[in-house]
Design an enzyme around this catalytic site. Sequence first.
Site, PDB file in Angstrom:
ATOM      1  CG  LEU A 122      -1.887  -1.204   1.555  1.00  0.00           C
ATOM      2  CD1 LEU A 122      -2.670  -0.881   2.732  1.00  0.00           C
ATOM      3  CD2 LEU A 122      -2.790  -1.392   0.175  1.00  0.00           C
ATOM      4  CD  GLU A 140     -10.793  -3.667   6.030  1.00  0.00           C
ATOM      5  OE1 GLU A 140     -10.193  -4.527   6.385  1.00  0.00           O
ATOM      6  OE2 GLU A 140     -11.402  -3.636   5.019  1.00  0.00           O
ATOM      7  CE  LYS A 142      -0.177  -0.540   6.870  1.00  0.00           C
ATOM      8  NZ  LYS A 142       0.488  -1.552   7.497  1.00  0.00           N
ATOM      9  CG  ASP A 175       3.061  -3.823  13.037  1.00  0.00           C
ATOM     10  OD1 ASP A 175       3.339  -4.329  11.940  1.00  0.00           O
ATOM     11  OD2 ASP A 175       3.626  -3.184  13.846  1.00  0.00           O
ATOM     12  CD  GLU A 235      -1.024  -8.244   8.598  1.00  0.00           C
ATOM     13  OE1 GLU A 235      -1.272  -8.197   7.524  1.00  0.00           O
ATOM     14  OE2 GLU A 235       0.298  -7.371   8.706  1.00  0.00           O
ATOM     15  CE1 TYR A 289      -9.643 -10.235  14.803  1.00  0.00           C
ATOM     16  CE2 TYR A 289      -7.272 -10.379  15.286  1.00  0.00           C
ATOM     17  CZ  TYR A 289      -8.741 -10.520  15.919  1.00  0.00           C
ATOM     18  OH  TYR A 289      -9.028 -10.444  17.120  1.00  0.00           O
ATOM     19  CE  LYS A 297       2.918   1.941   7.194  1.00  0.00           C
ATOM     20  NZ  LYS A 297       4.204   1.711   6.940  1.00  0.00           N
ATOM     21  CB  CYS A 350      30.739  32.283  26.782  1.00  0.00           C
ATOM     22  SG  CYS A 350      28.746  32.298  26.962  1.00  0.00           S
ATOM     23  CB  CYS A 402      28.889  36.584  27.971  1.00  0.00           C
ATOM     24  SG  CYS A 402      29.852  35.330  28.735  1.00  0.00           S
ATOM     25  CB  CYS A 444      29.630  30.643  30.453  1.00  0.00           C
ATOM     26  SG  CYS A 444      30.005  32.110  30.527  1.00  0.00           S
ATOM     27  CB  CYS A 494      26.874  33.808  31.187  1.00  0.00           C
ATOM     28  SG  CYS A 494      26.690  33.797  29.356  1.00  0.00           S
TER      29      CYS A 494
HETATM   30 ZN   LIG Z   1      28.741  33.342  28.949  1.00  0.00          ZN
END
Ligand SMILES: [Zn+2]
Length: 719
Positions: free
Chosen positions: A84, A115, A117, A119, A196, A246, A347, A441, A444, A459, A464
């Site tokens: 599919l 229906e 799906k 698995d 399935e 099924y 899905k 950093c 800063c 830092c 900061c």
């Molecule tokens: Zn900093």
Amino acid sequence: MIKAEAKKRIEKLTKEIDFHRYNYHVLDKETLAPAALDNLKAELFRLENEFPEFIFPSSPTQRVAGAVSGKFKKTIHSLPMISLFDAFSQNDILAWQERNENYLKKTLKPIYYCELKLDGLAINIKYEKGLFILAGTRGDGKVGENVSSNVKVIASVPLNLRRPEISELKALGLSEIEIKNFLELLEKGIIEVRGEAIMTKKVFVELNKRYQAEGKTLLANTRNAVAGSIRQLDSRISAERKLDFYAYDIIFSSGKDSDSKVLSRGELIKTRGAADKLASLLGFKSLKYNTLCQGLEDVFSFYKEIEKKREALAFEIDGVVVKFDDLKMWEILGVVGKAPRYMMAYKFSAEQATTRIKNIIWQVGRTGALTPTAVLEPVRVAGALISRSTLHNFDEIRRLDLMIGDTIVIERSGDVIPKVISVLKNLRSGEEKIIKAPKICPICEGKIDRVGEEVAYRCLNKNCYAVNLRKISHFISKGAVDMEGVGPKVIEQFLEIGLIKDAADLYTLKKEDLLSLERFAEKKADNVLKIIEIKKKIDLAHFIFALGIRHVGEETAEIISKLLISDLEMMEKGKGVFSIASLIKYFLSKNLDYFQQINGLGPIMGESIYNYFQDEHNLNLLKKFDDNGVEISLTAFLKKTKIENKNFKDKTFVLTGSLLSLTRETAKDKIKELGGKVSADVSVKTDYLLLGDDPGSKFEKAKKLGVKIITEEEFLKMI
Ligand SMILES: [Zn+2]
């Protein structure tokens, strides 16, 4: 992507997909989550669409799942067992209907049969004269493996088809002649039931408990367990696995096996819904959830309802299958490429996905720790579009052996920010870049260090994070740029996953960035982006105040902007806006003296302003605002040169109720700014009533007078 690059990528993707497919379908071993494998396939499909010259016959997109192993006898299917097309969103499903409409050149209002799906493993069971004679796997779609002995041990598979009562067939809507034809076929012809084979979650858990006690290898998941049991030479093992079956399709053939003829769809049974009921009359288990949907709205609510029930179901499902109920349509629509037009696998969103790393950014956390965040090509995982993934620390990058440009597998559970699971190193092109730890950093520009045995870089500037948060919060606050709906809490969220480093970054935010955040639904994201967009034009005094220059309060900002205005008016030549670049130029052209002598400022403030514009860090920030499209608006001062907007010019507005994304004051200012008038009461002279939540009596009056009523959304569009 250029051709050579695309070809290389296509080849690598093909190899990688094949590797995982072979493991999965032939060796019954899962080396990549199915959803992530689907992403790779989708990428390949996209590339092949763009570069059709590179579609090779061996491409995974050109065949259906599975290969026939040598250990079973082969069986040829009377009709191919096709795979599919997948849909992952409402848009995919809408596009599917549109494609069908284009194909048939007419508008469709189909009834769909939806229906679950399941698995598990697809099986075709053949009954001759009502007797089980053969069961086959899908194999390559045309030829499958004969797994009869293993399917026979499934308790819910009838070895003799049940003969339905005439009254039961009547209840299905079959006419007398149809009933006669059906019963004759049941006695003399061939009926194939496709469905399935599955293992329930309960059986899976029980088996694994037992296997663990016996020291045996555990089953990986229910789907693997089913494949392993069916494709098993010892049917005693299949029997102990307690599989279920099924049905999802019935095919009728008249005549004997050697010269039987497959009846066309709809010839004996007209609808998929009736066929599903018939399967249960023939002795198969049926899924009570399967249902008729009148149009796509119904399909969407069915999907949502099932997604909610998913966890509680006795078995694993990975979506729903949407089919045309009218089986005649199956014949009309037919098959395109490898899959049918008349049904679609819708899905559930993947919880794992593949995508690529565009960049790594570092952000400073509350404690000063520097955290790397991967900037990703946006990808949908478990229902949300994801563009960021935190990597925790530098060791994580080394552990994963991550490079910029890598294709990675990410996983998302619940609403948590997704994490990188692994790197698909086979897909590397050689252009990937090594990720280096930062030297200073990023916020800063101060020193950073790795303290003792700690994995994190920090830092060394203790303030900061706090200083930066305060700066940005000031920028958006009332009196400054005033971004309503974007508060300090939201700014913190942005900082946490590195969406922004400074206020200028606000103007680069995209919708997919916001949707990755907690508590950010579509509507909130739209509102935030709208308000940021509106605030790309900032009034001069507000902007100067927003910069947070030391000693410069609202009043001082007002004084400076009034002073500058005549000069700037000339620079902007009546456009009502001017660029931040010209603002920088202006400030740089003045010396310290100039600022210190401004009336009402004094030497300290003057020096502070002068110094601000001498600082490279600040100039870079200003330049960033400029690059991101922020402009200074002069409209508050220049009454003569209003921006004229024909929606507003000389129009009278009345406001009622409360607005969502802006205050009434802001809305009024905006109307005036664009050349409109605001009146307190509705009269015949009113052009528009701007309608907010919980409106007052003005709303009724406006309706009576036939005044045009606009919503907040329409109003924002007019702006
Ligand atoms: Zn900093």
